[in-house]
Design a protein around this motif. Structure first.
Motif, short mmCIF file in Angstrom:
data_model
loop_
_atom_site.label_atom_id
_atom_site.label_comp_id
_atom_site.label_asym_id
_atom_site.label_seq_id
_atom_site.Cartn_x
_atom_site.Cartn_y
_atom_site.Cartn_z
N VAL A 268 0.84 -1.20 0.00
CA VAL A 268 0.00 0.00 0.00
C VAL A 268 0.87 1.25 0.00
CG1 VAL A 268 -1.73 1.31 1.29
CG2 VAL A 268 -1.90 -1.18 1.15
N VAL A 332 -7.63 0.08 4.24
CA VAL A 332 -8.73 -0.55 3.51
C VAL A 332 -9.88 0.42 3.35
CG1 VAL A 332 -10.49 -2.35 3.65
CG2 VAL A 332 -8.12 -2.92 4.14
N MET A 335 -8.98 2.97 0.59
CA MET A 335 -8.97 2.44 -0.77
C MET A 335 -10.37 2.09 -1.26
SD MET A 335 -5.42 0.22 -0.93
CE MET A 335 -5.81 -0.82 0.47
N LEU A 336 -11.26 1.68 -0.34
CA LEU A 336 -12.64 1.42 -0.74
C LEU A 336 -13.31 2.69 -1.26
CD1 LEU A 336 -13.85 -1.02 2.07
CD2 LEU A 336 -13.35 -1.56 -0.32
N TRP A 416 -6.70 -0.58 -6.62
CA TRP A 416 -7.06 -0.37 -5.22
C TRP A 416 -7.83 -1.56 -4.67
CZ3 TRP A 416 -3.85 3.05 -3.94
CH2 TRP A 416 -3.64 4.21 -4.69
N SER A 420 -6.81 -3.81 -1.42
CA SER A 420 -7.78 -3.95 -0.32
C SER A 420 -7.99 -5.42 0.03
CB SER A 420 -9.12 -3.32 -0.70
OG SER A 420 -8.98 -1.93 -0.93
N THR A 423 -4.98 -6.85 1.90
CA THR A 423 -4.89 -6.33 3.27
C THR A 423 -5.93 -6.98 4.17
OG1 THR A 423 -4.13 -4.22 2.36
CG2 THR A 423 -4.79 -4.24 4.66
N VAL A 424 -7.15 -7.12 3.67
CA VAL A 424 -8.21 -7.77 4.46
C VAL A 424 -7.82 -9.22 4.76
CG1 VAL A 424 -10.58 -8.60 4.39
CG2 VAL A 424 -10.08 -6.27 3.70
#
Length: 466
Positions: A268, A332, A335-336, A416, A420, A423-424
């Motif tokens: 990121v 997150v 980026m969402l 993105w 995301s 990362t999740v």
């Protein structure tokens, strides 16, 4: 007093013999390490701000631009492990200083590079020199600060990276516009050489560590339990056996958390550094100059984040890794927003990218403190090198991969979205591992979270003043 001063001269460590409190020199060490970090990474961290100029002058795609970033990070895949071994054997002053000099010389020579491929080769050499700066600066700071202040100190020191990036993003585009991209390499080389001189001239080891024990860890005793140290192989053992002995650290639960969180968040961080200007310019129709200023603001937010989040990790009951998890949630969320139509709004996109700068850069201070506090005795340098090598895999692969994804799809939304999802996934895996450790049978859940607990500082370090 005379005897203490004579003892300090005999050891050859710490500040000048006349100082009444040698531990006050820790703040000078912190400033020196922070400046050297900013100086050594000045050019490489500014490549993202040069994206429009490099694409125009060298006719590059987004993937090729990402390769320039990856080139400087390829050699550290192995170089960080070598640097870690050197740091456990020799004085940080020379390991870091010589590495920064290599960065300076390579950038100076690179100003004569005739095109894209020679520039890639130059950045490979830059990466070899830079391998020593990250673990060496981190170890030098860790050796001067006990656990009650180590998070703050690491946050300040690691703020050198986004600070250098912010200054580079402000200066290098102007320099490239006026004198061409080659002039930016000359400037980067000069700044790196200045950082090398400051570190070699100003750094000292703590007064409690004799200079004759150059192979020992400079860190004070830690109150929290570290990773278990496998028995050291004899120097006469085969190199493969010694390497396998050290790589066994990768199988420990704490190191798995370190690698997972580090690789996702560093992806990121580099995406923000490389893609901010391009996203704002192409997706949100922001002018190139304004987009570069937003990148400066995002990296400035990263400076604040590295300090503020590190202080939080010193004081929070959730400890170091709890703060790292907070950063993962923060990136997150940002980026969402960029994935929705709101990400094409100039004002909102600028604000979200600054938010991503805070969390996407700010995680590194608590993360490095977590690594140093998880390191086995005498293995601080190698543990830092091993953990940072995991990050290097993501640094090498992700910028060109994300650039290629952007070129193939014509959209930043997929980029993105991928970050995301990664990362999740990492957050879910580490959270599940934490739950198993807390609720598992005694002795069966892995190591205690060395950086999560907040035990009182050890008496060996309690004499150090604020």
């Amino acid at each position: 007093m005379r005897r203490r001063a004579r003892d300090r001269r005999t050891r050859g460590t710490g500040p000048a013999a006349g100082d009444r409190d040698p531990w006050r020199y820790r703040w000078a060490v912190l400033g020196i390490a922070t400046f050297t970090q900013a100086a050594a990474g000045f050019f490489v961290q500014g490549i993202g701000a040069l994206g429009i100029h490099l694409q125009r002058d060298l006719d590059l795609s987004t993937a090729q631009l990402g390769m320039l970033v990856s080139a400087s990070q390829l050699v550290p895949l192995v170089g960080l492990l070598v640097a870690g071994e050197l740091l456990d054997r020799y004085n940080e002053r020379w390991v870091v200083g010589i590495g920064a000099c290599v960065v300076a010389v390579a950038l100076g020579a690179g100003s004569a590079a005739p095109g894209y491929v020679p520039l890639l080769c130059v950045l490979l050499v830059v990466g070899a020199g830079y391998s020593t700066v990250q673990p060496g600066g981190s170890k030098s700071v860790a050796s001067w600060f006990d656990t009650s202040r180590r998070g703050f100190a690491m946050g300040v020191r690691q703020a050198g990276l986004p600070l250098g990036a912010a200054l580079a993003s402000a200066v290098l585009p102007l320099l490239a516009e006026a004198h061409g991209w080659r002039a930016t390499l000359v400037a980067g080389g000069f700044v790196a050489l200045l950082g090398a001189g400051v570190f070699m001239g100003g750094y000292r080891r703590p007064p409690s560590v004799p200079s004759t024990l150059s192979g020992s860890s400079a860190s004070p005793p830690l109150p929290a339990p570290p990773l278990p140290a496998p028995p050291l192989k004899e120097p006469s053992a085969p190199l493969s056996a010694r390497l396998a002995d050290r790589l066994r650290l990768l199988r420990t639960p704490s190191m798995a958390k370190i690698v997972l969180s580090g690789t996702t968040l560093i992806s990121v961080q580099y995406a923000v550094g490389v893609l901010t200007v391009l996203h704002l310019h192409e997706a949100a129709s922001v002018g190139a100059g304004t987009a570069a200023l937003v990148l400066v603001a995002a990296q400035g937010a990263g400076v604040v984040g590295r300090i503020a989040l590190a202080v939080r990790s010193d004081r929070s009951r959730s400890g170091r890794h709890g703060t790292i998890a907070l950063c993962m949630v923060g990136v997150v969320a940002g980026m969402l927003v960029l994935m929705t139509p709101l990400g094409r709004s100039p004002a909102l996109a600028c604000g979200v990218l600054v938010w991503l700068g805070f969390f996407g850069y700010g995680w590194y201070g608590p993360w490095v403190a977590y690594v140093t506090e998880s390191a086995p005795a005498g293995r601080t340098g190698f543990t830092l090198g091993l953990a940072m090598s995991g990050n290097q895999v993501a640094i090498v692969l992700m910028p060109p991969a994300l650039g290629l994804l952007r070129d193939l799809t014509g959209s930043f939304t997929v980029v993105w979205g991928l970050l995301s999802a990664l990362t999740v996934a990492a957050l879910a895996v580490t959270a599940r591992a934490d739950r198993r450790r807390r609720h598992g049978p005694p002795g069966g859940g892995g190591l205690p979270d060395a950086a999560g607990a907040r035990p009182p500082a050890s008496s060996a370090a309690s004499h150090r003043p604020d």
